[in-house]
Motif scaffolding. Structure first.
Motif, mmCIF file in Angstrom:
data_model
loop_
_atom_site.group_PDB
_atom_site.id
_atom_site.type_symbol
_atom_site.label_atom_id
_atom_site.label_comp_id
_atom_site.label_asym_id
_atom_site.label_seq_id
_atom_site.Cartn_x
_atom_site.Cartn_y
_atom_site.Cartn_z
ATOM 1 N N VAL A 78 18.930 -4.489 -14.703
ATOM 2 C CA VAL A 78 18.397 -3.138 -14.617
ATOM 3 C C VAL A 78 19.150 -2.367 -13.546
ATOM 4 O O VAL A 78 19.807 -2.947 -12.677
ATOM 5 N N ASP A 79 19.070 -1.033 -13.614
ATOM 6 C CA ASP A 79 19.741 -0.174 -12.658
ATOM 7 C C ASP A 79 19.039 -0.207 -11.301
ATOM 8 O O ASP A 79 17.884 -0.636 -11.180
ATOM 9 N N ALA A 80 19.718 0.298 -10.295
ATOM 10 C CA ALA A 80 19.213 0.243 -8.922
ATOM 11 C C ALA A 80 17.911 0.999 -8.738
ATOM 12 O O ALA A 80 17.087 0.631 -7.895
ATOM 13 N N GLU A 81 17.709 2.087 -9.504
ATOM 14 C CA GLU A 81 16.495 2.891 -9.307
ATOM 15 C C GLU A 81 15.263 2.226 -9.922
ATOM 16 O O GLU A 81 14.137 2.692 -9.711
ATOM 17 N N ASP A 82 15.448 1.163 -10.690
ATOM 18 C CA ASP A 82 14.325 0.475 -11.309
ATOM 19 C C ASP A 82 13.924 -0.732 -10.475
ATOM 20 O O ASP A 82 14.771 -1.379 -9.848
ATOM 21 N N HIS A 83 12.661 -1.074 -10.503
ATOM 22 C CA HIS A 83 12.225 -2.298 -9.840
ATOM 23 C C HIS A 83 11.156 -2.999 -10.677
ATOM 24 O O HIS A 83 10.214 -3.590 -10.153
ATOM 25 N N THR A 298 -1.509 1.390 29.399
ATOM 26 C CA THR A 298 -2.027 2.017 28.185
ATOM 27 C C THR A 298 -0.902 2.238 27.182
ATOM 28 O O THR A 298 0.194 2.677 27.548
ATOM 29 N N HIS A 299 -1.186 1.938 25.917
ATOM 30 C CA HIS A 299 -0.189 2.082 24.853
ATOM 31 C C HIS A 299 -0.815 2.752 23.641
ATOM 32 O O HIS A 299 -2.011 2.608 23.375
ATOM 33 N N ARG A 300 0.043 3.479 22.894
ATOM 34 C CA ARG A 300 -0.342 4.064 21.610
ATOM 35 C C ARG A 300 0.362 3.282 20.502
ATOM 36 O O ARG A 300 1.544 2.941 20.640
ATOM 37 N N VAL A 301 -0.350 2.993 19.414
ATOM 38 C CA VAL A 301 0.239 2.174 18.361
ATOM 39 C C VAL A 301 -0.222 2.658 16.992
ATOM 40 O O VAL A 301 -1.349 3.119 16.817
ATOM 41 N N ARG A 302 0.683 2.556 16.034
ATOM 42 C CA ARG A 302 0.380 2.821 14.632
ATOM 43 C C ARG A 302 1.404 2.065 13.792
ATOM 44 O O ARG A 302 2.407 1.559 14.318
ATOM 45 N N LEU A 303 1.180 1.973 12.491
ATOM 46 C CA LEU A 303 2.136 1.275 11.628
ATOM 47 C C LEU A 303 2.145 1.912 10.248
ATOM 48 O O LEU A 303 1.211 2.631 9.866
ATOM 49 N N ARG A 304 3.225 1.638 9.502
ATOM 50 C CA ARG A 304 3.354 2.153 8.141
ATOM 51 C C ARG A 304 3.984 1.087 7.255
ATOM 52 O O ARG A 304 4.752 0.248 7.725
ATOM 53 N N PRO A 305 3.675 1.111 5.943
ATOM 54 C CA PRO A 305 4.223 0.101 5.035
ATOM 55 C C PRO A 305 5.486 0.583 4.337
ATOM 56 O O PRO A 305 5.696 1.795 4.171
ATOM 57 N N LYS A 306 6.313 -0.349 3.913
ATOM 58 C CA LYS A 306 7.391 -0.021 2.983
ATOM 59 C C LYS A 306 6.845 -0.275 1.583
ATOM 60 O O LYS A 306 6.439 -1.384 1.245
ATOM 61 N N LEU A 307 6.832 0.774 0.761
ATOM 62 C CA LEU A 307 6.237 0.695 -0.564
ATOM 63 C C LEU A 307 7.147 -0.075 -1.523
ATOM 64 O O LEU A 307 8.346 -0.235 -1.266
ATOM 65 N N PRO A 308 6.604 -0.536 -2.652
ATOM 66 C CA PRO A 308 7.429 -1.294 -3.602
ATOM 67 C C PRO A 308 8.647 -0.543 -4.125
ATOM 68 O O PRO A 308 9.609 -1.163 -4.570
ATOM 69 N N ASP A 309 8.622 0.813 -4.089
ATOM 70 C CA ASP A 309 9.785 1.567 -4.567
ATOM 71 C C ASP A 309 10.857 1.736 -3.498
ATOM 72 O O ASP A 309 11.851 2.417 -3.710
ATOM 73 N N GLY A 310 10.666 1.112 -2.324
ATOM 74 C CA GLY A 310 11.671 1.168 -1.264
ATOM 75 C C GLY A 310 11.494 2.297 -0.286
ATOM 76 O O GLY A 310 12.233 2.385 0.701
ATOM 77 N N THR A 311 10.535 3.193 -0.491
ATOM 78 C CA THR A 311 10.280 4.289 0.432
ATOM 79 C C THR A 311 9.182 3.896 1.413
ATOM 80 O O THR A 311 8.387 2.984 1.160
ATOM 81 N N TRP A 312 9.132 4.611 2.546
ATOM 82 C CA TRP A 312 8.096 4.332 3.538
ATOM 83 C C TRP A 312 6.817 5.068 3.176
ATOM 84 O O TRP A 312 6.846 6.230 2.781
ATOM 85 N N GLY A 313 5.695 4.397 3.303
ATOM 86 C CA GLY A 313 4.398 5.025 3.122
ATOM 87 C C GLY A 313 3.985 5.785 4.367
ATOM 88 O O GLY A 313 4.735 5.905 5.343
ATOM 89 N N GLY A 314 2.770 6.292 4.361
ATOM 90 C CA GLY A 314 2.263 7.051 5.489
ATOM 91 C C GLY A 314 1.859 6.150 6.647
ATOM 92 O O GLY A 314 1.575 4.962 6.475
ATOM 93 N N TYR A 315 1.833 6.736 7.851
ATOM 94 C CA TYR A 315 1.388 6.009 9.034
ATOM 95 C C TYR A 315 -0.134 5.879 9.049
ATOM 96 O O TYR A 315 -0.864 6.772 8.590
ATOM 97 N N SER A 316 -0.600 4.775 9.591
ATOM 98 C CA SER A 316 -2.015 4.631 9.880
ATOM 99 C C SER A 316 -2.397 5.621 10.983
ATOM 100 O O SER A 316 -1.537 6.277 11.572
#
Length: 326
Positions: A78-83, A298-316
């Motif tokens: 399959v092509d690169a844009e497909d997963h 004191t620290h600030r922390v958040r995280l975000r996922p890498k979605l199955p399509d290769g893009t980053w999701g939103g931050y918590s």
């Protein structure tokens, strides 16, 4: 600096710390092959087909395609844009093993992904009755790159094995027959889309399409991405061997495919990326890492996922913690 007490094991442990681990070796020219596709899943779509899905790989030079293997035999490209891809012409009632490899612009292939298995259901003799159309389909845009779809269950004289999701006339995804919802990612910002859903039984009989749902993704890539962000995020500190760890827990966003990578941001800067080396935990995820030996910081922390399509999701949401605080 003291190392985090959480172990990092390359390619076979629970978590891979990308900031301190390397991916594989190099070829004769000193260049690294592409990374191994993660998040590979396989699910029977009928008695003679299996839907294989994986997370897109980011590489330099870029990925140009993927190869899907059934056992030792390459069965799909399959092509690169497909997963995702449907592997067809299989035998009913048979267990199959699949792997995926990424190919870059230089023709280099990654190592095989982890093996995943799927068993096709037994064929039903003389079954020529398709399922009913799925019930009313609804949906909403989930930021600029994704939509959420839901539909009513279809009925069949035997059993609905899978649901096919179409964008216009093109099939873009399948989910198991016990699912009546999906998140479609990899879309373009500010774009109108029309989606329909069809049901499929073990004999490959396909239902009529349900009603069309027309949705428009948000403009630009600057939206919050809240619908693709981790939820129920908590952050605390703990003291281990005289030093402090930051202990995180969260619920992954509900997307199709497997989320195997997260980026953690500490005090506004990227602190580390982590990858689940095996199957990501079901439900709530937890992770801890070293942040220092002083109390009262004191620290600030958040995280975000890498979605199955290769893009980053939103931050918590961003949380504030203090070492040594009760």
């Amino acid at each position: 600096m003291r190392r985090a007490p959480v172990p990092a094991v390359l390619l076979c442990g629970t978590v891979l710390l990308l900031s301190s681990c390397a991916w594989g070796g190099t070829d004769e020219g000193g260049e690294r092959p592409p990374g191994i596709p993660a998040g590979v899943t396989a699910e029977a779509g009928s008695a003679t087909s299996v839907h294989v899905m994986w997370n897109q790989v980011t590489a330099d030079p870029p990925i140009t395609g993927y190869e899907v293997y059934r056992g030792a035999e390459k069965v799909e490209e399959v092509d690169a844009e497909d997963h995702m891809v449907d592997v067809v012409q299989l035998k009913p009632g048979t267990r199959y093993v699949f792997t995926v490899r990424a190919r870059d612009a230089e023709g280099r292939l990654s190592e095989h992904s982890r093996e995943v298995t799927a068993t096709t259901p037994q064929a039903v003799a003389a079954d020529d009755s398709p399922p009913t159309a799925p019930g009313r389909t609804t949906g909403r845009a989930a930021g600029s790159r994704a939509v959420q779809l839901e539909w009513g269950a279809a009925k069949d004289d035997q059993k609905v094995v899978s649901y096919d999701i179409f964008q216009g006339d093109s099939k873009i995804h399948s989910v198991g027959g016990n699912q009546t919802a999906a998140v479609v990612t990899g879309l373009r910002a500010g774009t109108d889309y029309a989606f329909t859903v069809k049901a499929r039984d073990a004999a490959d009989n396909v239902s009529p399409a349900g009603n069309a749902v027309r949705l428009t993704t948000a403009e630009g890539d600057g939206d919050s991405g809240a619908d693709t962000a981790p939820t129920d995020f908590t952050a605390t500190t703990s003291k281990v061997d005289g030093a402090y760890n930051l202990d995180l827990a969260w619920m992954p966003p509900p997307v199709d495919g497997v989320i195997s990578e997260y980026q953690i941001q500490l005090d506004g800067q990227s602190a580390t990326s982590l990858v689940w080396g095996g199957e990501p935990p079901e439900g709530r995820s937890e992770y801890s890492f070293y942040i220092g030996e002083k109390a009262g910081e004191t620290h600030r922390v958040r995280l975000r996922p890498k979605l199955p399509d290769g893009t980053w999701g939103g931050y918590s949401e961003e949380l504030t913690v203090t070492t040594g605080a009760s």
